[in-house]
Design a protein around this motif. Sequence first.
Motif, PDB file in Angstrom:
ATOM      1  N   LYS A   1      -4.565   6.428  -2.489  1.00 43.72           N
ATOM      2  CA  LYS A   1      -3.709   5.310  -2.095  1.00 43.72           C
ATOM      3  C   LYS A   1      -3.595   4.341  -3.259  1.00 43.72           C
ATOM      4  O   LYS A   1      -4.572   4.083  -3.954  1.00 43.72           O
ATOM      5  CB  LYS A   1      -4.294   4.554  -0.904  1.00 43.72           C
ATOM      6  CG  LYS A   1      -4.401   5.357   0.355  1.00 43.72           C
ATOM      7  CD  LYS A   1      -5.065   4.543   1.443  1.00 43.72           C
ATOM      8  CE  LYS A   1      -5.307   5.367   2.683  1.00 43.72           C
ATOM      9  NZ  LYS A   1      -6.035   4.603   3.704  1.00 43.72           N
ATOM     10  N   LYS A   2      -2.421   3.800  -3.453  1.00 49.94           N
ATOM     11  CA  LYS A   2      -2.205   2.767  -4.466  1.00 49.94           C
ATOM     12  C   LYS A   2      -2.091   1.439  -3.729  1.00 49.94           C
ATOM     13  O   LYS A   2      -1.164   1.229  -2.961  1.00 49.94           O
ATOM     14  CB  LYS A   2      -0.928   3.043  -5.245  1.00 49.94           C
ATOM     15  CG  LYS A   2      -0.604   1.975  -6.260  1.00 49.94           C
ATOM     16  CD  LYS A   2       0.705   2.295  -6.957  1.00 49.94           C
ATOM     17  CE  LYS A   2       1.152   1.168  -7.846  1.00 49.94           C
ATOM     18  NZ  LYS A   2       2.474   1.426  -8.416  1.00 49.94           N
ATOM     19  N   ILE A   3      -3.062   0.567  -3.929  1.00 49.93           N
ATOM     20  CA  ILE A   3      -3.066  -0.754  -3.304  1.00 49.93           C
ATOM     21  C   ILE A   3      -2.685  -1.781  -4.359  1.00 49.93           C
ATOM     22  O   ILE A   3      -3.368  -1.899  -5.380  1.00 49.93           O
ATOM     23  CB  ILE A   3      -4.443  -1.087  -2.701  1.00 49.93           C
ATOM     24  CG1 ILE A   3      -4.836  -0.025  -1.665  1.00 49.93           C
ATOM     25  CG2 ILE A   3      -4.435  -2.474  -2.077  1.00 49.93           C
ATOM     26  CD1 ILE A   3      -6.238  -0.180  -1.124  1.00 49.93           C
ATOM     27  N   THR A   4      -1.593  -2.494  -4.136  1.00 49.96           N
ATOM     28  CA  THR A   4      -1.143  -3.520  -5.063  1.00 49.96           C
ATOM     29  C   THR A   4      -1.518  -4.872  -4.488  1.00 49.96           C
ATOM     30  O   THR A   4      -1.057  -5.242  -3.406  1.00 49.96           O
ATOM     31  CB  THR A   4       0.380  -3.438  -5.281  1.00 49.96           C
ATOM     32  OG1 THR A   4       0.708  -2.117  -5.725  1.00 49.96           O
ATOM     33  CG2 THR A   4       0.847  -4.461  -6.297  1.00 49.96           C
ATOM     34  N   PHE A   5      -2.379  -5.584  -5.206  1.00 53.21           N
ATOM     35  CA  PHE A   5      -2.812  -6.902  -4.761  1.00 53.21           C
ATOM     36  C   PHE A   5      -1.801  -7.948  -5.207  1.00 53.21           C
ATOM     37  O   PHE A   5      -1.177  -7.816  -6.256  1.00 53.21           O
ATOM     38  CB  PHE A   5      -4.197  -7.233  -5.324  1.00 53.21           C
ATOM     39  CG  PHE A   5      -5.290  -6.366  -4.756  1.00 53.21           C
ATOM     40  CD1 PHE A   5      -5.901  -6.703  -3.560  1.00 53.21           C
ATOM     41  CD2 PHE A   5      -5.674  -5.200  -5.390  1.00 53.21           C
ATOM     42  CE1 PHE A   5      -6.897  -5.898  -3.023  1.00 53.21           C
ATOM     43  CE2 PHE A   5      -6.664  -4.390  -4.868  1.00 53.21           C
ATOM     44  CZ  PHE A   5      -7.272  -4.743  -3.677  1.00 53.21           C
ATOM     45  N   ALA A   6      -1.611  -8.960  -4.409  1.00 52.06           N
ATOM     46  CA  ALA A   6      -0.679 -10.036  -4.741  1.00 52.06           C
ATOM     47  C   ALA A   6      -1.205 -10.803  -5.944  1.00 52.06           C
ATOM     48  O   ALA A   6      -2.405 -10.968  -6.111  1.00 52.06           O
ATOM     49  CB  ALA A   6      -0.515 -10.961  -3.547  1.00 52.06           C
TER      50      ALA A   6
ATOM     51  N   VAL B   1       0.869  -1.169   0.000  1.00 52.04           N
ATOM     52  CA  VAL B   1       0.000   0.000   0.000  1.00 52.04           C
ATOM     53  C   VAL B   1       0.908   1.221   0.000  1.00 52.04           C
ATOM     54  O   VAL B   1       1.807   1.331   0.820  1.00 52.04           O
ATOM     55  CB  VAL B   1      -0.918   0.038   1.245  1.00 52.04           C
ATOM     56  CG1 VAL B   1      -1.764   1.291   1.249  1.00 52.04           C
ATOM     57  CG2 VAL B   1      -1.787  -1.196   1.312  1.00 52.04           C
ATOM     58  N   GLU B   2       0.664   2.116  -0.954  1.00 50.63           N
ATOM     59  CA  GLU B   2       1.493   3.313  -1.082  1.00 50.63           C
ATOM     60  C   GLU B   2       0.594   4.543  -1.014  1.00 50.63           C
ATOM     61  O   GLU B   2      -0.404   4.625  -1.731  1.00 50.63           O
ATOM     62  CB  GLU B   2       2.227   3.259  -2.420  1.00 50.63           C
ATOM     63  CG  GLU B   2       3.174   4.387  -2.667  1.00 50.63           C
ATOM     64  CD  GLU B   2       3.852   4.260  -4.032  1.00 50.63           C
ATOM     65  OE1 GLU B   2       4.470   5.251  -4.448  1.00 50.63           O
ATOM     66  OE2 GLU B   2       3.757   3.203  -4.674  1.00 50.63           O
ATOM     67  N   LEU B   3       0.914   5.481  -0.156  1.00 54.45           N
ATOM     68  CA  LEU B   3       0.166   6.731  -0.051  1.00 54.45           C
ATOM     69  C   LEU B   3       0.704   7.677  -1.123  1.00 54.45           C
ATOM     70  O   LEU B   3       1.866   8.091  -1.073  1.00 54.45           O
ATOM     71  CB  LEU B   3       0.347   7.330   1.348  1.00 54.45           C
ATOM     72  CG  LEU B   3      -0.489   8.543   1.687  1.00 54.45           C
ATOM     73  CD1 LEU B   3      -1.971   8.193   1.691  1.00 54.45           C
ATOM     74  CD2 LEU B   3      -0.100   9.094   3.034  1.00 54.45           C
ATOM     75  N   LEU B   4      -0.111   7.989  -2.117  1.00 60.72           N
ATOM     76  CA  LEU B   4       0.325   8.849  -3.216  1.00 60.72           C
ATOM     77  C   LEU B   4       0.078  10.320  -2.940  1.00 60.72           C
ATOM     78  O   LEU B   4       0.851  11.168  -3.357  1.00 60.72           O
ATOM     79  CB  LEU B   4      -0.375   8.451  -4.520  1.00 60.72           C
ATOM     80  CG  LEU B   4      -0.146   7.023  -5.008  1.00 60.72           C
ATOM     81  CD1 LEU B   4      -0.943   6.772  -6.284  1.00 60.72           C
ATOM     82  CD2 LEU B   4       1.334   6.766  -5.244  1.00 60.72           C
TER      83      LEU B   4
END
Length: 66
Positions: free
Chosen positions: A55-60, A42-45
């Motif tokens: 927020k950028k949420i990257t799912f596995a 999870v990256e706070l943009l």
Amino acid sequence: MGVFAKEAEISTPLPPAKAFKTFVVDLDTLMPKVAPQAIKSVELLQGDGGPRTIKKITFAEGNLIT
């Protein structure tokens, strides 16, 4: 990077405001506790977690939330 949309109808005893906060606003903190394998990062943009936060949420890979 791709964008996807998912629509689902869920019955819950939670009041609408609390359900929205839990499933939308706090998803990035809730999911690692419930399904740690589902979210890679999870990256706070932009912002501080309040309104207009991005927020950028990257799912596995291979762990789609259904």
